[in-house]
Structure formats: structure tokens, C-alpha cells
Design an enzyme around this catalytic site. Structure first.
Site, mmCIF file in Angstrom:
data_model
loop_
_atom_site.group_PDB
_atom_site.id
_atom_site.type_symbol
_atom_site.label_atom_id
_atom_site.label_comp_id
_atom_site.label_asym_id
_atom_site.label_seq_id
_atom_site.Cartn_x
_atom_site.Cartn_y
_atom_site.Cartn_z
ATOM 1 N N HIS A 387 42.258 -45.957 -30.495
ATOM 2 C CA HIS A 387 43.679 -45.835 -30.836
ATOM 3 C C HIS A 387 44.468 -45.296 -29.636
ATOM 4 C CE1 HIS A 387 47.012 -44.899 -33.769
ATOM 5 N NE2 HIS A 387 47.319 -44.041 -32.808
ATOM 6 N N GLU A 388 44.009 -44.161 -29.105
ATOM 7 C CA GLU A 388 44.743 -43.523 -28.003
ATOM 8 C C GLU A 388 44.663 -44.352 -26.722
ATOM 9 O OE1 GLU A 388 46.820 -41.312 -28.622
ATOM 10 O OE2 GLU A 388 46.099 -40.694 -30.594
ATOM 11 N N HIS A 391 47.360 -46.932 -26.742
ATOM 12 C CA HIS A 391 48.608 -46.379 -26.199
ATOM 13 C C HIS A 391 48.556 -46.356 -24.672
ATOM 14 C CE1 HIS A 391 50.346 -45.145 -29.955
ATOM 15 N NE2 HIS A 391 49.460 -44.204 -30.216
ATOM 16 N N HIS A 394 48.868 -49.757 -23.072
ATOM 17 C CA HIS A 394 50.258 -50.206 -23.267
ATOM 18 C C HIS A 394 51.135 -49.586 -22.169
ATOM 19 C CE1 HIS A 394 53.746 -50.780 -26.430
ATOM 20 N NE2 HIS A 394 53.923 -51.487 -25.336
#
Length: 596
Positions: A387-388, A391, A394
Site C-alpha cells: 500500500h505505502e 504511494h 506514484h
């Protein structure tokens, strides 16, 4: 009794390398002094923003000073989060927070001055090729026209910044440094200190008495501070209502969505579409009750493992390898960046004494992102890692393909990239699972992701909507009011199969996101958009991957809704949420089959 590691005991390879941002404290001090020294340069533009050349030079200086301040802030904040009880880094963070207010104050004349220009002059600036880099900024400024105040009023609002940070700062210190939780007996009868990081671990225990005592200890601790915490949250609402009113927005919700150009309908749509889908969550609660074989399903049973004698232990090294394999559908370039991040000092891995709870990704333009984790050797932590890193990649791709001003994507978009990685990891694990018990374990995990990321965050969003509506009508928000609203929402969302325990009424008091108002709904919309992207990537392959990578590289170069639309997901309709709900229905169906 098991004690947490001290920061000094954490191995170097498990720490992020903040020296990639600043080599040492002296380097930070030099950059701080540079901002202080150069800040008066902004003054030479005041009263002069009448032509394209002056505006261009002013924007360039604004970018330089903003980036330097951002770098200073990220370093101080990350250092503080390594150990929130360390006074040296608390002081450093306070110092840069004050600097940020000064910087904002020095720049506060820019928008009102540009807006004082006649409409035809503004349009000419938007069309000026010499200002092409700043076209969206100028369009945003014109959009904000009705909400921007006079120069003296803007300067005053910028000065209020320090006061405005108080509710969130007080909550953060109280929650991370001052709150002390009691010890709880684990499955072996040993006394273990309850912490933010260990709480979910206790709730995942197979021993119901461990779950119950951790649940009660957690909310009893918050309950002792119910008046203080209600006052702190109330102060945050007052702050947001003050800003909304000062800037002539109809409500705090509209003020929060306006900058992103997100229609209020998107927020309301989410809540109504999830209300439509509550029978699915109620069905999952029935199934959970059946699989746990209990007469009553309690709130502390929500994380209890549903697969008898099945435990999935995943070390950090195993998690890294699996995560890397799972993102292969996104192509070789994406995988290469992922590998660089996993091995290159981007990540702070383990919990230590005083470390900020939870997980996040932060960073400054021009330097790789940094990821804070509190890793435990379980499936949930592996999902947090991917998940992190979603980020982080991105941010990495946005920075690589956009200039400073257009690289910063919105929070509305942020949760898409992180959740897409989770969807790919789940697909990877389910496709490789041959053991029915493991498959059930994974499906449970996926169902819980829907419960926590879509239903729970929407419930939080509805809680915020309700408390702001009360505050905007001038009604009081005592702890009794907050507890009553929160308890009733739990009853509505979890349905008839759930016995909603009284202590859950205090849960609002431990949610840090309520201090970033109207933020949590973006988890639910992000999850839904990610479910839509995942479906496209896994069924279409390369064309969908190209659209998705285009989305990651877009940063904040356009409005969020438009960036997603171009990539193939329309969040202005309830369709992506309904698609996500159909996936949830399939997951429950598979679980019901396996449970027969």
C-alpha cells in the site's frame, strides 16, 4: 513482559536514510537559514504583479522557497516520528512549522494581487505562452476568486496558521506520547504492554478473552479523557468552520472539496451507494458469526481469525519478495522502481518506543519518497508495505514526469495507487493458493479490506458529515453527543448479527484522520477506483497498464476527476463503487461456498 525496542536498538538496515534528504543537522540548519535569508526577496514583487514577466519571476521564487520549506518540514517531521518523545526533534518540527507560517505569510499577497486584475487581463495571462507552466495555477486562482479575501485579510489568515494547528498538534502529542495503556495478558498468560501497534494484533488473537480485554483496555483509556478529547475534536471543527465562513463557502465540506474541484455529490453518492450495499456487510457479519461459532458476535470479534489453526506468518524479507512478484502485471519499469525502493533506504520498518503509530509515505520533490511502517510478521503488514509503496511509486513517477508545481497529486488520487497494489497482491496470492484453508484465510483478509477500507471509512465520513451538520446548526458537541452518534452508526452499519458493545462509542476519540477533516471518504473512493483499474489491468493487459501508468505520471497536472476519467475510471458516477461492491459480493459468495 515484552518491551518495545528503543530507537537506538533498531538495526541500521531497518531504518530509512533521511541523510538522503539532509546529510546532517548542519545541512538542515544551512537550508533553514537560506529560507530565512531569501524570504524578504518576495517583498520586491508586492504591488508589482501586473504583467506576465513579473508574475513568472514571482512564481519561480515561490516554487524555490516552497520546495526548500517542504524539504525542511519532511525531514523534521520524519525525525520527530522516529521517536515522538524526543524533545530535540519536537523542537525542530515546531521551528519549521513556524517557518511555514512565515513563508505563507510572505506569499499571501500573490493571489489577491493577481485577482485584483480585470477579468480580460486575467484571461490574457492564462493564455500567455510565457506563463504556460503556470496555466493551471492561474485557472485555479480565477476559480478561487469568490473565496479570496483582501490583502490585509489574507495576511491575517496566514498568521492564524499557528493557532489553527493546535487541535491536531495537541491530539498528536496526547495520542502518541502521553497516553499510556495498561498491560494485557496474552495467550500465554504473560503481561504485555498494550500499544497502538499491538492493539490489532491482540484483536487478531484466537483467544477471545485476550481480544475482549485489549478492546476494553483501549477504550477505557480513551474514556478517561473523554472530555478533553471531545474538546480537542470540537476545536478542530470550530477551526474548519471558521476558515469556511471566512472564505465564504456554504459549509466546511464544500470548502474542503472545492480546491480539488470534487462535486459534493461525489461525497453524498458514496454514502448513499454504501447504504444501498449495507445488506452485503450484514451478510458478511452473519457469516463471521457462523464461522466463529459464537452465540453473539461482538465488536472485538471483527478481526478474529476465521480459519481454525491457520496462521500466516510473513517475515519482512518474504513480504518484500512477494510484493515485488505481485506487481509484475504493471511491467518491468514499475518493478525496477519498486525494487529500488525496497532496498534503497526508503523504508523505516519496525515499531520502536515513542515511534508514531500506523504507516505513511512522505517526501519532498527531488528526493525519493520515505515510508514509515510498524511491521509485524503477518499478512496485514505485507499489505501495508505494498500500500505505502504504491504511494511512493506514484510520487516517484509524478516527480519524474512533472515540474514541481504540477507534481503534487491530490489525496483523492493518492489512495488509488496504494489500493491498486493491494488488489494485485490479493489476486497474486489467491491464484497461487491450493490449500482451501489458506484460500479462506486470504478471502477473509480481502473481505475485511472491504469492511475496513470501504464500509468503515464511509461510516467515518458519515460521522464527520453528521457532526459538522450539528456544529453548523449551532448545536453542542459534548462527548455524550459524539458517543451517541458514533454508537448509532455502528449499529446501522454492522446490522442485526452484531452485538454492538458500549465501549465502541469512544472509538471516534482515537481516529487521527478526524483532524484532517473530510479526508477518510477518499479511502473508500480510492479503493473503488482501484478495484476498477485492477479489473481492467488483469483482463486487458498492456493498454490498461499504459493508461494506469499515464495516471501515475500525471501528478496534479489536471483536476482529479479528469485525470481518472482519462485513465478510464469515472468517479462522478456511482458505477466504480458498485463495481467494487460486486467484487465484495463475489468474495462473500466464495467464502460461503468454502464454509459449507
Amino acid at each position: 513482559m515484552k518491551q518495545l525496542m528503543k530507537r537506538s536498538e533498531v538495526p541500521a538496515e531497518a531504518k530509512w536514510r533521511l541523510e538522503h534528504l539532509f546529510e546532517n543537522q548542519q545541512a538542515w540548519d544551512r537550508e533553514y537559514d537560506e529560507v530565512k535569508r531569501r524570504l524578504p526577496e518576495m517583498g520586491r514583487f508586492e504591488g508589482k504583479l501586473t504583467d506576465g514577466e513579473a508574475i513568472r519571476q514571482c512564481f519561480e521564487l515561490e516554487d524555490e522557497l516552497s520546495l526548500l520549506t517542504e524539504r525542511l518540514y519532511v525531514y523534521a517531521s520524519n525525525r520527530h516520528h522516529e521517536n515522538t518523545a524526543e524533545p530535540e526533534f519536537q523542537a525542530l518540527l515546531d521551528k519549521v512549522k513556524k517557518l511555514s507560517v512565515e513563508v505563507n505569510g510572505a506569499m499571501s499577497f500573490i493571489t489577491p494581487e493577481i485577482l485584483a486584475l480585470p477579468d480580460d487581463r486575467l484571461q490574457a495571462l492564462i493564455d500567455d505562452p510565457g506563463l504556460a507552466r503556470y496555466k493551471k495555477t492561474l485557472q485555479d486562482i480565477v476559480r478561487e476568486k469568490q473565496h479570496v479575501l483582501s490583502k490585509p485579510e489574507e495576511a491575517l489568515l496566514a498568521q492564524v496558521g499557528n493557532v489553527a494547528q493546535a487541535p491536531g498538534t495537541i491530539f498528536g502529542v496526547l495520542n502518541n506520547a502521553d497516553l499510556k495503556f495498561p498491560t494485557v495478558k496474552d495467550e500465554n498468560g504473560d503481561d504485555v504492554e498494550l500499544t497502538h501497534g499491538r492493539y490489532i494484533q491482540f484483536l487478531e488473537s484466537r483467544d477471545r478473552s485476550v481480544r475482549k480485554s485489549a478492546f476494553e483496555a483501549m477504550y477505557e483509556t480513551y474514556g478517561k479523557l473523554r472530555n478533553t478529547l471531545a474538546a480537542t475534536l470540537g476545536a478542530n471543527l470550530t477551526k474548519n468552520r471558521f476558515y469556511a465562513k471566512a472564505r465564504k463557502y456554504p459549509s466546511a465540506l464544500e470548502a474542503s472539496l472545492y480546491g480539488d474541484k470534487i462535486p459534493v455529490d461525489v461525497y453524498n453518492n458514496l454514502i448513499s451507494t454504501i447504504h444501498e450495499s449495507l445488506p452485503l456487510l450484514h451478510r458478511y457479519m452473519e457469516l463471521r458469526k457462523k464461522l466463529l461459532n459464537v452465540d453473539e458476535l461482538h465488536m472485538y470479534d471483527l478481526f478474529a481469525p476465521l480459519v481454525e489453526e491457520y496462521k500466516m506468518t510473513v517475515t519482512y524479507e518474504e513480504a518484500k519478495k512477494t510484493v515485488l512478484d505481485s506487481v509484475k502485471p504493471l511491467g518491468a519499469d514499475y518493478c525496477a522502481i519498486m525494487e529500488k525502493g525496497l532496498e534503497g533506504g526508503w523504508i523505516d520498518v519496525y515499531e520502536n518506543e515513542g515511534k508514531r503509530s500506523g504507516a505513511y509515505c512522505s517526501g519532498a520533490y527531488g528526493t525519493h519518497p520515505f515510508v514509515l511502517l510498524n511491521h509485524k510478521d503477518n499478512l496485514s503488514s505485507m499489505f501495508t508495505l505494498t500500500h505505502e509503496m504504491g504511494h511512493a511509486i506514484h510520487s516517484y513517477l509524478s516527480d519524474a514526469h512533472q515540474e514541481y508545481r504540477s507534481a503534487q497529486y491530490t489525496i483523492f488520487l493518492a489512495e488509488v495507487a496504494s489500493t491498486l497494489n493491494e488488489a494485485l497482491l490479493m489476486d497474486y496470492l489467491l491464484r497461487r493458493s491450493t490449500d482451501p484453508r489458506q484460500k479462506m484465510y486470504l478471502l477473509c483478509h480481502y473481505a475485511d479490506k472491504f469492511r475496513t477500507t470501504v464500509f468503515r471509512q464511509t461510516m467515518f465520513a458519515e460521522f464527520e458529515q453528521l457532526i459538522y451538520a450539528k456544529a453548523e446548526k449551532g448545536e453542542s458537541l459534548t462527548h455524550q453527543e459524539l458517543c451517541g452518534i458514533y454508537y448509532d452508526l455502528n449499529v446501522r452499519y454492522h446490522g442485526p448479527a452484531m452485538t454492538v458493545d458500549k465501549p465502541i462509542e469512544m472509538e471516534w476519540a482515537r481516529i487521527p484522520h478526524f483532524y484532517r477533516s473530510f479526508y477518510v471518504f477518499k479511502y473508500a473512493t480510492g479503493f473503488s477506483a482501484a478495484a476498477s483499474f485492477a479489473k481492467q489491468i488483469l483482463s486487458e493487459g498492456e493498454p490498461a497498464v499504459d493508461r494506469y501508468l499515464g495516471f501515475l505520471k500525471s501528478g496534479g497536472s489536471d483536476y482529479s476527476i479528469e485525470i481518472l476519467k482519462r485513465a478510464g475510471v469515472d468517479m462522478s458516477s456511482p458505477e466504480p463503487i458498485r463495481q467494487a461492491m460486486s467484487v465484495f459480493g463475489d468474495v462473500i459468495g466464495q467464502m460461503e461456498e468454502l464454509a459449507k
